[in-house]
Write an enzyme that holds these catalytic residues in place. Sequence first.
Site, PDB file in Angstrom:
ATOM      1  N   GLU A  35       1.024  -1.471   5.776  1.00  0.00           N
ATOM      2  CA  GLU A  35       1.900  -2.155   4.815  1.00  0.00           C
ATOM      3  C   GLU A  35       3.263  -1.474   4.942  1.00  0.00           C
ATOM      4  O   GLU A  35       3.400  -0.282   4.638  1.00  0.00           O
ATOM      5  CB  GLU A  35       1.345  -2.015   3.395  1.00  0.00           C
ATOM      6  CG  GLU A  35       2.022  -2.894   2.374  1.00  0.00           C
ATOM      7  CD  GLU A  35       1.701  -4.378   2.525  1.00  0.00           C
ATOM      8  OE1 GLU A  35       2.406  -5.175   1.900  1.00  0.00           O
ATOM      9  OE2 GLU A  35       0.764  -4.739   3.264  1.00  0.00           O
ATOM     10  N   ASP A  70       9.183  -0.007  -7.728  1.00  0.00           N
ATOM     11  CA  ASP A  70       8.787   1.290  -7.195  1.00  0.00           C
ATOM     12  C   ASP A  70       9.203   2.450  -8.086  1.00  0.00           C
ATOM     13  O   ASP A  70      10.242   2.415  -8.742  1.00  0.00           O
ATOM     14  CB  ASP A  70       9.380   1.478  -5.794  1.00  0.00           C
ATOM     15  CG  ASP A  70       8.745   0.544  -4.786  1.00  0.00           C
ATOM     16  OD1 ASP A  70       7.514   0.618  -4.646  1.00  0.00           O
ATOM     17  OD2 ASP A  70       9.455  -0.262  -4.165  1.00  0.00           O
TER      18      ASP A  70
END
Length: 262
Positions: free
Chosen positions: A48, A59
């Site tokens: 990924e 994030d």
Amino acid sequence: MRYQNMFETLKKQDKMAFIPFVTLGDPNYEWSFEIIKTLIDSGVSALELGFAFSDPVADGVTIQASHLRALKHASMAKNFQLLRALRDYNPHIPIGLLAYANLIFSYGVDGFYAQIKECGVDSVLIADMPLIEKELVIKSAQKHQIKQIFIASPNASVKDLEQVATHSQGYIYTLARSGVTGASHTLKNDASAIIKTLKTFSSTPALLGFGISKKEHITNAKGMGADGVICGSALVKIIEENLNNENAMLEKIKGFIGGMIF
């Protein structure tokens, strides 16, 4: 077919998929290539890979920092070049991209999907695109045979989970918790109810992400019914802590992966 082949092989071996996340170009493109080759050689199930973005809202601090390091020299052209090199290095491993919507729409949706197909990419997950906007990309994904991944969050309704399960291809990204990415000491939330609901609607494998940093987390995820895990922050932290020593970084990455999947 790469995801299908990977999951079928793992099922026969009664193993969980282990998929690492790193940002392309972190800390630079030369090291990034070596890091990802090390991941492949260490036996990870799939990749990924993130496209660096200036405002990575999904994030936490560790992966935000990796975006900032990569952005010092990142470009779409260099990302595509690195993806091609990785596909040449290994023709079989599934490669997934994690990108923010603005990057894709700025580039042009159809052009983006055409380009990544040419690079040998298998899937795309758009971190900040809600399911309701799926029609903006799904036609291009289908046209270029790219699997579109959607996120199943802990707060999603049964109706939303049905939509996620129905439209996700390759796998379903199931969040172990709400919030942003980041390594955890324990998996505090039990995602078994979400995974069970997803599996009533689709046989698409469910992977657990957010907070995976220890071998026991993989055991816990298996107990919840997950087909595998995605691990990002714990791995990116190793990169962050070894920016002055490439050899040490690669050895520690190798050791970390070995401890997680064997």
